[in-house]
Motif scaffolding. Structure first.
Motif, PDB file in Angstrom:
ATOM      1  N   PHE A 106       0.821  -1.213   0.000  1.00  0.00           N
ATOM      2  CA  PHE A 106       0.000   0.000   0.000  1.00  0.00           C
ATOM      3  C   PHE A 106       0.857   1.265   0.000  1.00  0.00           C
ATOM      4  O   PHE A 106       0.456   2.281  -0.569  1.00  0.00           O
ATOM      5  CB  PHE A 106      -1.003   0.011   1.166  1.00  0.00           C
ATOM      6  N   LEU A 107       2.044   1.217   0.602  1.00  0.00           N
ATOM      7  CA  LEU A 107       2.938   2.375   0.558  1.00  0.00           C
ATOM      8  C   LEU A 107       3.595   2.512  -0.800  1.00  0.00           C
ATOM      9  O   LEU A 107       3.827   3.617  -1.283  1.00  0.00           O
ATOM     10  CB  LEU A 107       4.014   2.273   1.638  1.00  0.00           C
ATOM     11  N   GLU A 108       3.883   1.394  -1.408  1.00  0.00           N
ATOM     12  CA  GLU A 108       4.533   1.409  -2.716  1.00  0.00           C
ATOM     13  C   GLU A 108       3.636   2.087  -3.756  1.00  0.00           C
ATOM     14  O   GLU A 108       4.121   2.713  -4.691  1.00  0.00           O
ATOM     15  CB  GLU A 108       4.868  -0.018  -3.135  1.00  0.00           C
ATOM     16  N   GLU A 109       2.343   1.985  -3.572  1.00  0.00           N
ATOM     17  CA  GLU A 109       1.391   2.628  -4.477  1.00  0.00           C
ATOM     18  C   GLU A 109       1.375   4.150  -4.309  1.00  0.00           C
ATOM     19  O   GLU A 109       1.003   4.875  -5.219  1.00  0.00           O
ATOM     20  CB  GLU A 109      -0.013   2.075  -4.231  1.00  0.00           C
ATOM     21  N   LYS A 110       1.801   4.643  -3.140  1.00  0.00           N
ATOM     22  CA  LYS A 110       1.713   6.067  -2.829  1.00  0.00           C
ATOM     23  C   LYS A 110       3.055   6.790  -2.911  1.00  0.00           C
ATOM     24  O   LYS A 110       3.087   8.018  -3.006  1.00  0.00           O
ATOM     25  CB  LYS A 110       1.176   6.258  -1.405  1.00  0.00           C
ATOM     26  N   THR A 111       4.152   6.069  -2.781  1.00  0.00           N
ATOM     27  CA  THR A 111       5.468   6.707  -2.678  1.00  0.00           C
ATOM     28  C   THR A 111       6.447   6.063  -3.658  1.00  0.00           C
ATOM     29  O   THR A 111       6.181   5.027  -4.247  1.00  0.00           O
ATOM     30  CB  THR A 111       6.032   6.569  -1.260  1.00  0.00           C
ATOM     31  N   ASP A 112       7.584   6.705  -3.784  1.00  0.00           N
ATOM     32  CA  ASP A 112       8.616   6.198  -4.679  1.00  0.00           C
ATOM     33  C   ASP A 112       9.651   5.386  -3.901  1.00  0.00           C
ATOM     34  O   ASP A 112      10.222   5.881  -2.924  1.00  0.00           O
ATOM     35  CB  ASP A 112       9.335   7.364  -5.376  1.00  0.00           C
ATOM     36  N   ASN A 113       9.894   4.177  -4.369  1.00  0.00           N
ATOM     37  CA  ASN A 113      10.971   3.382  -3.793  1.00  0.00           C
ATOM     38  C   ASN A 113      12.311   3.993  -4.189  1.00  0.00           C
ATOM     39  O   ASN A 113      12.430   4.686  -5.201  1.00  0.00           O
ATOM     40  CB  ASN A 113      10.915   1.937  -4.308  1.00  0.00           C
ATOM     41  N   TYR A 114      13.307   3.699  -3.407  1.00  0.00           N
ATOM     42  CA  TYR A 114      14.666   4.123  -3.730  1.00  0.00           C
ATOM     43  C   TYR A 114      15.056   3.504  -5.069  1.00  0.00           C
ATOM     44  O   TYR A 114      14.824   2.310  -5.294  1.00  0.00           O
ATOM     45  CB  TYR A 114      15.607   3.680  -2.607  1.00  0.00           C
ATOM     46  N   PRO A 115      15.641   4.291  -5.974  1.00  0.00           N
ATOM     47  CA  PRO A 115      15.885   3.772  -7.326  1.00  0.00           C
ATOM     48  C   PRO A 115      17.004   2.740  -7.444  1.00  0.00           C
ATOM     49  O   PRO A 115      17.094   2.060  -8.469  1.00  0.00           O
ATOM     50  CB  PRO A 115      16.236   5.034  -8.125  1.00  0.00           C
ATOM     51  N   TYR A 116      17.842   2.598  -6.433  1.00  0.00           N
ATOM     52  CA  TYR A 116      18.995   1.696  -6.554  1.00  0.00           C
ATOM     53  C   TYR A 116      18.927   0.511  -5.590  1.00  0.00           C
ATOM     54  O   TYR A 116      19.951   0.077  -5.066  1.00  0.00           O
ATOM     55  CB  TYR A 116      20.299   2.469  -6.338  1.00  0.00           C
ATOM     56  N   LEU A 117      17.730  -0.006  -5.366  1.00  0.00           N
ATOM     57  CA  LEU A 117      17.598  -1.177  -4.501  1.00  0.00           C
ATOM     58  C   LEU A 117      18.182  -2.399  -5.210  1.00  0.00           C
ATOM     59  O   LEU A 117      17.891  -2.646  -6.380  1.00  0.00           O
ATOM     60  CB  LEU A 117      16.133  -1.433  -4.174  1.00  0.00           C
ATOM     61  N   ASP A 118      18.981  -3.167  -4.496  1.00  0.00           N
ATOM     62  CA  ASP A 118      19.504  -4.415  -5.041  1.00  0.00           C
ATOM     63  C   ASP A 118      18.488  -5.534  -4.898  1.00  0.00           C
ATOM     64  O   ASP A 118      18.488  -6.493  -5.665  1.00  0.00           O
ATOM     65  CB  ASP A 118      20.799  -4.806  -4.317  1.00  0.00           C
ATOM     66  N   THR A 139       5.602  -6.549   1.391  1.00  0.00           N
ATOM     67  CA  THR A 139       4.784  -7.095   2.470  1.00  0.00           C
ATOM     68  C   THR A 139       3.388  -6.485   2.367  1.00  0.00           C
ATOM     69  O   THR A 139       3.152  -5.590   1.558  1.00  0.00           O
ATOM     70  CB  THR A 139       5.386  -6.772   3.853  1.00  0.00           C
ATOM     71  N   GLU A 140       2.496  -6.956   3.215  1.00  0.00           N
ATOM     72  CA  GLU A 140       1.134  -6.422   3.215  1.00  0.00           C
ATOM     73  C   GLU A 140       1.001  -5.196   4.123  1.00  0.00           C
ATOM     74  O   GLU A 140       0.442  -4.197   3.738  1.00  0.00           O
ATOM     75  CB  GLU A 140       0.139  -7.503   3.640  1.00  0.00           C
ATOM     76  N   GLU A 141       1.504  -5.291   5.338  1.00  0.00           N
ATOM     77  CA  GLU A 141       1.285  -4.237   6.333  1.00  0.00           C
ATOM     78  C   GLU A 141       2.610  -3.718   6.893  1.00  0.00           C
ATOM     79  O   GLU A 141       3.653  -4.346   6.738  1.00  0.00           O
ATOM     80  CB  GLU A 141       0.426  -4.774   7.484  1.00  0.00           C
ATOM     81  N   LEU A 142       2.537  -2.581   7.589  1.00  0.00           N
ATOM     82  CA  LEU A 142       3.724  -2.025   8.245  1.00  0.00           C
ATOM     83  C   LEU A 142       4.308  -3.011   9.257  1.00  0.00           C
ATOM     84  O   LEU A 142       5.527  -3.139   9.372  1.00  0.00           O
ATOM     85  CB  LEU A 142       3.374  -0.704   8.946  1.00  0.00           C
TER      86      LEU A 142
END
Length: 171
Positions: free
Chosen positions: A65-77, A82-85
């Protein structure tokens, strides 16, 4: 070693940003892997930038749900969804050998208190460090010392965590 860092997701000023970046760069240069909440902004982005600039591996753990609202770091290896915090927190803890809390908000405090409770209950054996930039955690540390003095803790604070500052780490 896999080091989990709990940090603010918001931009909070250059003093904090520089200190957190420097910590990430130092740990990355020492060959450690970052495990954190995957976000690319705020102090979360700064710690990841430090590890990235040192050429270290970065593992991001993010609730869908956070991934839908925010940008992940662009250089994740590596990215773990997951579902929840609470699932994210559990996964980061399970993956990590050591834990560092840098300045942050409610989420950071939730994560910090979860691992402190686990450590006090002998359910966590990794080291815990509170990175006290610019006295950010002074009030919290005073509160914890009051709990210890009043007999509210089964563990001594020195057995639960250590406090570091940019100065104590030579950053």
């Amino acid at each position: 070693m896999k080091i989990c860092v709990f940090a603010a997701s918001c931009d909070v000023g250059e003093h904090y940003s520089k200190a957190v970046y420097a910590l990430g760069r130092k740990l990355g240069q020492e060959g450690h892997t970052l495990v954190y909440g995957a976000y690319g902004g705020g102090l979360m982005g700064d710690i990841a930038d430090g590890f990235h600039d040192a050429g270290a591996k970065i593992i991001g753990v993010v609730p869908r749900f956070l991934e839908e609202k925010t940008d992940n770091y662009p250089y994740l290896d590596e990215i773990i969804r997951t579902e929840e915090l609470s699932d994210r927190k559990d996964k980061m803890i399970a993956l990590s050998d050591m834990f560092i809390a840098v300045p942050g908000g409610i989420g950071t405090l939730d994560e910090l208190f979860s691992i402190l409770a686990m450590k006090a209950s002998d359910r966590l054996h990794g080291k815990i460090v509170i990175y006290n930039v610019n006295g950010f955690f002074d009030g919290l540390l005073d509160c914890l010392k009051q709990m210890e003095r009043g007999g509210f803790l089964y563990s001594r604070l020195e057995d639960l965590f250590r406090v570091e500052t940019p100065e104590s780490l030579g950053l």
